[in-house]
Enzyme design. Structure first.
Site, PDB file in Angstrom:
ATOM      1  N   ASP A 137       0.844  -1.193   0.000  1.00 31.75           N
ATOM      2  CA  ASP A 137       0.000   0.000   0.000  1.00 31.75           C
ATOM      3  C   ASP A 137       0.883   1.249   0.000  1.00 31.75           C
ATOM      4  O   ASP A 137       1.615   1.490   0.951  1.00 31.75           O
ATOM      5  CB  ASP A 137      -0.891  -0.013   1.248  1.00 31.75           C
ATOM      6  N   ASP A 169      -2.470   6.278  -6.768  1.00 32.14           N
ATOM      7  CA  ASP A 169      -2.833   5.276  -5.765  1.00 32.14           C
ATOM      8  C   ASP A 169      -3.009   3.896  -6.390  1.00 32.14           C
ATOM      9  O   ASP A 169      -4.055   3.583  -6.946  1.00 32.14           O
ATOM     10  CB  ASP A 169      -4.130   5.703  -5.060  1.00 32.14           C
TER      11      ASP A 169
END
Ligand code: NAG
Ligand code: NAG
Ligand code: NAG
Ligand code: NAG
Ligand code: NAG
Ligand code: NAG
Length: 477
Positions: free
Chosen positions: A96, A289
């Site tokens: 992440d 992202d």
């Protein structure tokens, strides 16, 4: 010091083609081998990408409103194998870029000790089974917007990733947990839980520790996700792989949020589809992202894209469907940042076959097969360059220089051709900083007080249902 994985045994040959000016930028070690750590990323099957992104977007809004650290409690898409402790305990590490701590489950939490063994897939960590475990404190507490989360200890232990062993590496252990999957955050250390929640100094998370221990020269890494049908990509700490991109790497400044660099926002200036300019002269902040499946852009822009592609917007889901045959067209959607940075995304990278993901073939009422379209309206939430964009881009995250470098990806690369990312300004080899970077005038999260941690509002929410929480979010933001 253990030496890092060297992916390119023939570096000297690759380097021979460089001009001397470029070669100086390589900051090679004396032995001539680039210090890099390469990992193969596996892509995880996600059964419902729309629900997944929606939940992630709620989490993001929650995060922006409070400057507190939350991470998603959902399956992140890309993972790799690692192990912790002595002897090593295997874990699956879900990557992440939007958070900054590694945390893993303890097998003894109520969740993980359930008979269905929900934590078995990602693995767990038993501190006392490791001779190199050391307890740090009990400040570890990551919270999710839906009231779930993980809390427990911060510890240090040895972490093993491909070819590298890092000693006294700090991470969190979830003795209380409601997420079956631990996460490896590789974002800015300033975004770590102990910084945001406990006002402590940042510690070296994985990329920072690789740099601090000399496995790589600086805190920087490259991500290559490969095409829409690929099941794996790669992450290269400390280097760039020239085989995986074409053209030049162009560096863009990362936008500050408030006064700080803590998330990967860059500025987009123009979007076109085929030869049609959809919007230009923009100064729109967009979040890079890889944990987001789709790309989210302002509603007016998306409306125009949908018009041009005959996409059918499904309001209840907030996404659009197109005839799958749209993917056979050769046009590109071109995203331009500060000139000359631009990435062309082919339409076939934007047409997602739901059947591949879910086994359910969708079709329009006339029987034409329907596919999910890779761009959706952001509404009043964050603009996001998600995987449908990122698979067409080679992305270098240079956290030391607060820059992101982009180049057009190569889907079927030849043999790896790796250059080390050096130190100091211009550390990314062969990348040129844009000469006139455009500063974002919209799209950045509202500053809720730079440097201060806003009141922790979830205390009033944790008991509520998800629906109630969504209602609460509307009131808060
Ligand atoms: C990761 O580990 C699992 C289980 O041991 C194995 O099946 C898989 O092939 C490994 N993946 C990689 C990329 O090494
Ligand atoms: C590890 O063992 C020690 C000594 O038995 C005990 O005090 C401690 O609570 C254990 N730690 C964990 C995390 O189980
Ligand atoms: C973790 O933080 C949440 C939210 O602030 C709080 O409700 C919970 O009690 C904390 N857990 C621990 C163990 O401190
Ligand atoms: C991905 O695979 C599907 C078949 O499963 C194919 O129709 C499509 O063209 C492929 N997309 C790309 C970009 O190769
Ligand atoms: C698309 O845009 C054209 C011209 O602006 C407009 O006439 C048309 O109604 C729009 N079509 C749809 C489906 O919105
Ligand atoms: C789309 O972009 C790619 C990569 O830049 C380029 O090779 C290709 O020619 C473009 N296709 C069209 C139809 O412009």
């Amino acid at each position: 010091m253990k030496s890092a994985t060297i992916l390119h045994p023939l570096l000297c040959i690759g380097a021979a083609f460089l001009s001397s000016a470029q070669a100086i930028k390589l900051n090679k070690r004396e032995d001539g081998e680039p210090r890099v750590v390469g990992l193969q990323l596996q892509r995880q099957h996600i059964s419902d990408p729309v629900a997944y992104d929606k939940a992630r977007s709620r989490l993001r809004r929650r995060q922006e409103g409070t400057v507190d650290v939350t991470i998603d409690n959902l399956a992140t898409l890309y993972y790799f194998n690692a192990s912790l402790g002595t002897p090593p305990q295997d874990i699956r590490v879900h990557l992440d870029t939007g958070s900054s701590d590694l945390w893993v489950n303890s097998p003894n939490s109520r969740l993980c000790s359930m008979q269905s063994n929900p934590c078995g897939v990602s693995g767990t960590y038993v501190a006392n089974s490791s001779s190199t475990y050391e307890y740090l404190d009990s400040d570890f507490n990551i919270s999710y917007v839906d009231g779930s989360g993980a809390s427990g200890d911060y510890v240090t232990d040895t972490i093993h990733i491909t070819g590298v062993e890092l000693e006294q590496f700090q991470f969190g252990v979830g003795y209380t947990s409601s997420s079956s999957q631990g996460i490896l955050g590789i974002g800015y250390p300033s975004n770590e839980v102990q910084v945001a929640r406990n006002n402590k100094a940042p510690y070296d998370n994985l990329p920072a520790k690789l740099a601090a221990d000399g496995h790589i020269a600086s805190n920087a890494y490259s991500m290559w996700l490969n095409g829409i049908n690929a099941t794996s990509g790669s992450l290269l700490f400390g280097g760039v792989n020239r085989a995986q991109y074409q053209g030049e790497l162009v560096s863009l400044p990362i936008e500050r949020v408030g006064d700080e660099f803590n998330e990967f926002y860059i500025t987009m200036t123009k979007l076109s589809l085929g030869s049609t300019t959809i919007q230009e002269d923009m100064a729109l902040a967009v979040l890079v992202d890889s944990g987001s499946t789709l790309t989210y852009l302002p509603d007016d822009i998306v409306a125009e894209i949908y018009n041009m592609t005959n996409a059918v917007y499904e309001e209840t889901e907030g996404v659009a469907f197109v005839p799958c045959a749209l993917g056979e067209q050769t046009a590109n959607m071109t995203f331009t940042f500060s000139e000359p940075a631009s990435i062309a995304v082919s339409l076939n990278e934007l047409v997602i076959d739901f059947a591949d993901l879910t086994g359910r073939q969708l079709s329009f009422s006339n029987g034409v097969p329907a596919c999910l379209f890779g761009v959706a309206p952001a509404g009043d939430s964050t603009n996001v360059l998600g995987d449908t964009f990122l698979r067409s881009a080679y992305v270098v995250y240079d956290l030391d220089n607060n820059e992101i470098s982009l180049a057009q990806t190569v889907f079927n690369p030849g043999e790896a051709d790796i250059l080390e990312i050096g130190t100091g300004p211009d550390a990314v080899p062969e990348a040129n900083l844009v000469s006139a970077p455009v500063a974002a005038s919209s799209g950045l999260p509202k500053d809720s007080g730079a440097g201060t941690v806003a009141p922790w509002v979830s205390g009033t929410m944790v008991a509520g249902s998800l629906a109630a929480l969504v209602g609460a979010l509307v009131l808060i933001f």
